[in-house]
Design a protein around this motif. Structure first.
Motif, mmCIF file in Angstrom:
data_model
loop_
_atom_site.group_PDB
_atom_site.id
_atom_site.type_symbol
_atom_site.label_atom_id
_atom_site.label_comp_id
_atom_site.label_asym_id
_atom_site.label_seq_id
_atom_site.Cartn_x
_atom_site.Cartn_y
_atom_site.Cartn_z
ATOM 1 N N SER A 1 1.034 -1.604 0.316
ATOM 2 C CA SER A 1 0.008 0.119 0.353
ATOM 3 C C SER A 1 0.836 1.036 0.026
ATOM 4 N N CYS A 2 1.974 1.089 0.922
ATOM 5 C CA CYS A 2 2.979 2.219 0.663
ATOM 6 C C CYS A 2 3.677 2.057 -0.698
ATOM 7 N N ALA A 3 4.340 1.024 -1.170
ATOM 8 C CA ALA A 3 4.526 1.253 -2.268
ATOM 9 C C ALA A 3 3.781 2.299 -2.944
ATOM 10 N N ILE A 4 2.660 1.987 -3.865
ATOM 11 C CA ILE A 4 1.755 1.792 -4.280
ATOM 12 C C ILE A 4 1.390 3.820 -3.719
ATOM 13 N N THR A 5 1.019 3.666 -2.336
ATOM 14 C CA THR A 5 0.923 5.240 -2.825
ATOM 15 C C THR A 5 2.108 6.163 -2.962
ATOM 16 N N SER A 6 3.265 6.018 -2.723
ATOM 17 C CA SER A 6 4.330 6.753 -2.682
ATOM 18 C C SER A 6 4.694 6.734 -4.720
ATOM 19 N N ALA A 7 4.456 5.514 -5.307
ATOM 20 C CA ALA A 7 5.019 5.774 -6.235
ATOM 21 C C ALA A 7 3.938 6.821 -7.313
ATOM 22 N N TYR A 8 2.357 6.323 -6.879
ATOM 23 C CA TYR A 8 1.748 7.344 -7.475
ATOM 24 C C TYR A 8 2.041 9.028 -7.281
ATOM 25 N N LEU A 9 2.880 9.183 -5.877
ATOM 26 C CA LEU A 9 2.811 11.073 -6.174
ATOM 27 C C LEU A 9 3.808 10.995 -6.246
ATOM 28 N N THR A 10 4.887 10.104 -6.698
ATOM 29 C CA THR A 10 6.301 10.285 -7.297
ATOM 30 C C THR A 10 5.844 10.695 -8.700
ATOM 31 N N TYR A 11 5.046 9.750 -9.426
ATOM 32 C CA TYR A 11 4.338 9.783 -10.795
ATOM 33 C C TYR A 11 3.771 11.537 -10.653
ATOM 34 N N LEU A 12 3.072 11.497 -10.070
ATOM 35 C CA LEU A 12 2.331 13.049 -10.882
ATOM 36 C C LEU A 12 3.201 14.015 -10.782
ATOM 37 N N TYR A 13 4.532 13.905 -9.382
ATOM 38 C CA TYR A 13 5.059 14.560 -9.695
ATOM 39 C C TYR A 13 6.261 15.354 -10.367
ATOM 40 N N MET A 14 6.769 13.403 -10.981
ATOM 41 C CA MET A 14 7.707 13.299 -12.201
ATOM 42 C C MET A 14 7.051 13.421 -14.335
ATOM 43 N N ASN A 15 5.971 13.290 -13.388
ATOM 44 C CA ASN A 15 4.592 13.916 -14.806
ATOM 45 C C ASN A 15 4.909 15.485 -15.265
ATOM 46 N N GLU A 16 4.367 16.020 -14.069
ATOM 47 C CA GLU A 16 4.365 17.664 -14.045
ATOM 48 C C GLU A 16 5.334 18.019 -14.711
ATOM 49 N N LEU A 17 7.119 17.366 -13.566
ATOM 50 C CA LEU A 17 8.233 17.855 -14.584
ATOM 51 C C LEU A 17 8.722 18.026 -15.260
ATOM 52 N N GLY A 18 8.273 16.235 -15.726
ATOM 53 C CA GLY A 18 8.872 16.009 -17.196
ATOM 54 C C GLY A 18 7.765 16.756 -18.363
ATOM 55 N N ILE B 1 13.647 12.097 -1.787
ATOM 56 C CA ILE B 1 13.740 12.572 -3.102
ATOM 57 C C ILE B 1 11.900 12.440 -2.995
ATOM 58 N N SER B 2 11.191 11.255 -2.718
ATOM 59 C CA SER B 2 10.144 10.673 -3.168
ATOM 60 C C SER B 2 9.272 11.277 -2.177
ATOM 61 N N THR B 3 10.430 11.952 -0.614
ATOM 62 C CA THR B 3 9.023 12.532 -0.053
ATOM 63 C C THR B 3 9.168 14.417 -0.663
ATOM 64 N N ILE B 4 9.667 15.024 -0.915
ATOM 65 C CA ILE B 4 9.098 15.949 -2.377
ATOM 66 C C ILE B 4 8.724 15.810 -3.360
ATOM 67 N N SER C 1 4.657 17.621 -3.193
ATOM 68 C CA SER C 1 4.684 18.382 -3.990
ATOM 69 C C SER C 1 3.467 17.971 -4.351
ATOM 70 N N ALA C 2 2.767 16.340 -4.269
ATOM 71 C CA ALA C 2 2.118 16.330 -5.197
ATOM 72 C C ALA C 2 0.478 17.009 -4.447
ATOM 73 N N ILE C 3 0.835 16.508 -2.802
ATOM 74 C CA ILE C 3 -0.244 16.781 -2.141
ATOM 75 C C ILE C 3 -0.426 17.920 -2.271
ATOM 76 N N GLU C 4 0.711 19.239 -2.330
ATOM 77 C CA GLU C 4 -0.116 20.266 -2.086
ATOM 78 C C GLU C 4 -1.046 20.572 -3.485
ATOM 79 N N LYS C 5 -0.536 19.980 -4.774
ATOM 80 C CA LYS C 5 -1.571 20.613 -5.294
ATOM 81 C C LYS C 5 -2.319 19.732 -5.696
ATOM 82 N N GLY C 6 -2.826 18.560 -4.817
ATOM 83 C CA GLY C 6 -4.019 18.451 -5.045
ATOM 84 C C GLY C 6 -4.607 19.362 -4.440
ATOM 85 N N ALA C 7 -4.296 19.392 -3.115
ATOM 86 C CA ALA C 7 -4.794 20.665 -2.196
ATOM 87 C C ALA C 7 -5.269 21.684 -2.239
#
Length: 304
Positions: free
Chosen positions: A16-33, A84-87, A91-97
């Motif tokens: 569960s943590c891996a999926i959540t973390s991977a998804y948040l990282t995906y959102l951040y990296m997708n926007e960055l890319g 990196i994952s925390t950052i 970022s992803a959570i703040e954007k959602g907020a």
């Protein structure tokens, strides 16, 4: 808690943590890319690094026993990836907020407009009723047109309100709460990975203890019992040999007590044994030092 249930729990939380973390990282990296036109590549890199960060702690303890230097490098790599994952999570959570806050403002504005339109509609309906009561036909017709227009506006507002996401649970994210959520995801992931490694190690240890090398002394077989009684005969294969072994004690006791002489004729008369079995018994007693050769192939009780 049962060992299997503990492993299942840790595995479930880790996934569960891996999926959540991977998804948040995906959102951040997708926007960055997306900013430089390589959103897909950045997304894949982010997911890969996040999975490495999740899996690495499960084998760091094992590597540490073999090569401490590599273990230190893995710990350092995991720490960097966690930062990196925390950052990315923050970022992803703040954007959602932020999106949630916008939705909240839109929802509030639409709700206020609906209240005003509802009040306007109620006033127009009251006016129409009064005009019809005093037979003001022309003003009543104009009022009916206004009621129809306000009703259309109200329906449009209802539709707009249904398209705006509900934000009744959280209307605003505090920066501290966002940081706590992001860090908690990383810490829980590492703790569950290490716990799962410990449970697997404990399971291996328990299995090795519960299945030790078999050192139990087996009870002597029938053949070993016979060999202990008649050491001159290695394996008893024939019925004659087996029968001779069964009467050995009786014959030995009779000879030692002087009741029967250790000769073929005496044993045949006393025990009605065949000649072949008598030979086996006499030879066996000789090898046990009970008898000794005497008088051309005969035997007598051995003198101490």
């Amino acid at each position: 808690m049962n060992h299997s249930l503990s492993k299942l729990f840790c595995t479930s939380v880790l996934i569960s943590c891996a999926i959540t973390s991977a998804y948040l990282t995906y959102l951040y990296m997708n926007e960055l890319g997306a900013a430089i036109g390589v959103a897909v590549i950045f997304s894949l890199i982010g997911i890969t690094l996040d999975l490495v960060k999740t899996i690495t702690p499960t084998f760091i303890p094992t590597v540490a026993k073999q090569n401490p230097l590599i273990a230190v490098l893995l710990v350092s790599l995991t720490g960097v990836l966690m930062v990196i994952s925390t950052i990315a999570s923050i970022s992803a959570i703040e954007k959602g907020a932020d999106n949630m806050a916008v939705s909240t403002k839109q929802n509030i504005a639409i709700t206020e407009q609906i209240k005003l339109k509802q009040q306007q509609l109620a006033n127009l309906q009251q006016l129409s009723d009064e005009q019809l009561r005093i037979n003001y036909a022309t003003p009543a017709a104009a009022t009916a047109v206004m009621i129809s227009s306000v009703t259309d506006d109200l329906n449009a507002l209802y539709e707009a309100q249904s398209s705006v996401k509900s934000t009744s649970m959280l209307r605003e994210y505090d920066a501290t709460i966002t940081l706590i959520i992001a860090v908690t995801i990383e810490v829980v992931s590492v703790v569950m990975a290490l716990t799962l490694h410990s449970l697997n190690t404990l399971e291996v240890s328990v299995k090795s203890v519960s299945n030790p090398v078999n050192t139990r002394v087996e009870p002597p077989s029938e053949k070993q019992v016979i060999q202990s009684v008649m050491p001159s005969v290695e394996v008893y294969k024939t019925p004659e040999m087996q029968f001779a072994a069964s009467v050995m004690d009786d014959v030995k006791e009779a000879i030692l007590s002087g009741t029967v002489k250790p000769s073929q004729r005496a044993l045949k008369a006393a025990f009605n044994l065949p000649q072949e079995q008598i030979k086996i018994i006499l030879n066996a007693l000789h090898e046990q030092d009970v008898l000794e050769p005497w008088n051309n192939g005969g035997f007598r009780v051995k003198v101490a």
